[in-house]
Motif scaffolding. Structure first.
Motif, PDB file in Angstrom:
ATOM      1  N   ILE A 226      16.013  14.643  24.558  1.00  0.00           N
ATOM      2  CA  ILE A 226      15.754  12.866  24.147  1.00  0.00           C
ATOM      3  C   ILE A 226      14.242  12.576  24.844  1.00  0.00           C
ATOM      4  O   ILE A 226      14.438  12.421  26.090  1.00  0.00           O
ATOM      5  CB  ILE A 226      16.876  12.423  24.485  1.00  0.00           C
ATOM      6  N   GLU A 227      13.206  12.323  24.143  1.00  0.00           N
ATOM      7  CA  GLU A 227      11.952  12.193  24.797  1.00  0.00           C
ATOM      8  C   GLU A 227      12.000  10.726  25.717  1.00  0.00           C
ATOM      9  O   GLU A 227      12.970   9.764  25.175  1.00  0.00           O
ATOM     10  CB  GLU A 227      11.247  11.543  23.714  1.00  0.00           C
ATOM     11  N   GLY A 228      12.321  10.655  26.670  1.00  0.00           N
ATOM     12  CA  GLY A 228      12.114   9.285  27.262  1.00  0.00           C
ATOM     13  C   GLY A 228      13.798   9.087  27.990  1.00  0.00           C
ATOM     14  O   GLY A 228      13.704   8.033  29.251  1.00  0.00           O
ATOM     15  N   ALA A 229      14.306  10.200  27.939  1.00  0.00           N
ATOM     16  CA  ALA A 229      15.767   9.528  28.564  1.00  0.00           C
ATOM     17  C   ALA A 229      15.715  10.596  30.146  1.00  0.00           C
ATOM     18  O   ALA A 229      14.386  11.424  30.075  1.00  0.00           O
ATOM     19  CB  ALA A 229      16.416  10.801  28.041  1.00  0.00           C
ATOM     20  N   PRO A 230      16.489  10.129  30.706  1.00  0.00           N
ATOM     21  CA  PRO A 230      17.652   8.916  30.939  1.00  0.00           C
ATOM     22  C   PRO A 230      16.971   7.607  30.674  1.00  0.00           C
ATOM     23  O   PRO A 230      15.904   7.142  31.268  1.00  0.00           O
ATOM     24  CB  PRO A 230      18.828   8.659  32.281  1.00  0.00           C
TER      25      PRO A 230
END
Length: 314
Positions: A226-230
């Protein structure tokens, strides 16, 4: 018991230390001299507030009141205001007390991923359950990922909590790669349209280099799914550790880029001042505090309430 009452109760041991050391230090009509300031400095440090924060508080008193006749009320107001400013830092703690989600860095769209880490025995799994309960009550769809694959008991405990709260859980067989569990948790949360995925990790000492590298790997893997995760990386700290909490915050932040702290066991320590030390030294805000053992005993951290509760009746 209302939250402020629970907070006062949780801070009792820390307050008792302050009351013993400094309550009668500032007497009306006396002169505020260096001896009193030095004694007050020592008293603040006994709460594990840290030298830097204690020095800032004392310097404010010296600048404002040094060499003048003591006005106890004005002195205590100055002390409280200085501590509140330290805890608020850049203003990022101006959260909505009626919105339990407001301290969290939420994704602009899709699933928000929260990575949770900490040393052994700090109450991490219970804190995750409390946070999941918090979010579920705020009408957020939550998925838990049981990333502590080394302890079957940890997976069982998290599974029990998920059933009680009413949220999904992703788990694999004991000994599985924790990063693969984290990836699977993010994957399921994304596919099922969950609002939040909370990733549990095994407890580890900040000095265990191989396990800290594993935490770095988990952090990387989450970002690949998931892009930008965490979006949020929460460190669970036991308030009873006092100044050792600074070392933990430093090492875990290096591995997992910690964005906030859940502070547990505040009711079992006289070292509640460590909240101030970590904020001053690391710049990492405390976002939630545990004020008891029940599922609902997790609250947003309020610098104003914390300081007022700490100095009430002093």
């Amino acid at each position: 018991m209302a939250f402020f009452g629970k907070l006062k109760s949780a801070l009792k041991k820390t307050k008792d230390v302050l009351r013993t050391d400094v309550r009668d230090l500032f007497k009306a009509g006396e002169i505020l001299d260096e001896d009193k300031l030095e004694e007050f400095h020592r008293g603040l440090i006994t709460t594990d507030m840290g030298v830097e924060a204690a020095s800032e508080v004392v310097e404010s008193l010296r600048k404002e009141f040094g060499g003048r006749t003591v006005d106890p009320k004005a002195i205590w107001e100055n002390v409280k205001e200085t501590l509140k400013l330290i805890l608020k830092g850049d203003g990022s703690t101006d959260w909505d007390p009626d919105n339990p989600v407001s301290p969290l860095n939420m994704a602009e769209s899709g699933t928000t991923v929260i990575l949770v880490s900490g040393v052994n025995g700090v109450g991490k799994t219970t804190s995750i359950a409390k946070l999941a309960n918090f979010l579920t009550k705020a009408n957020k769809k939550v998925v838990l990922a049981a990333g502590d694959t080394f302890r079957a008991a940890a997976v069982e405990q998290l599974t029990m909590w998920s059933q009680r709260i009413g949220c999904e859980i992703v788990k694999k067989e004991e000994g599985s790669d924790p990063a693969s569990v984290a990836f699977a948790g993010c994957d399921q949360a994304d596919k099922n349209g969950a609002d939040v995925a909370i990733i549990d990790t095994a407890g580890r000492l900040q000095t265990q280099q191989n396990l800290m590298q594993e935490l770095e790997k988990i952090h990387r893997v989450i970002g690949k799914r998931i892009e930008g995760a965490p979006h949020e990386s929460l460190l669970v700290l036991d308030a009873t550790t006092g100044q050792n909490g600074i070392s933990q915050a430093s090492k875990f932040s290096a591995a997992a880029n910690c964005t906030g702290i859940i502070l547990t066991k505040l009711d079992g320590t006289a070292k509640g001042g460590v909240v101030v030390a970590i904020r001053k030294k690391m710049g990492i805000p405390v976002k939630y505090i545990g004020v008891g053992e029940q599922i609902d005993d997790l609250q947003l951290f309020s610098p104003d309430d914390f300081v007022e509760a700490l100095f009430e009746e002093i």
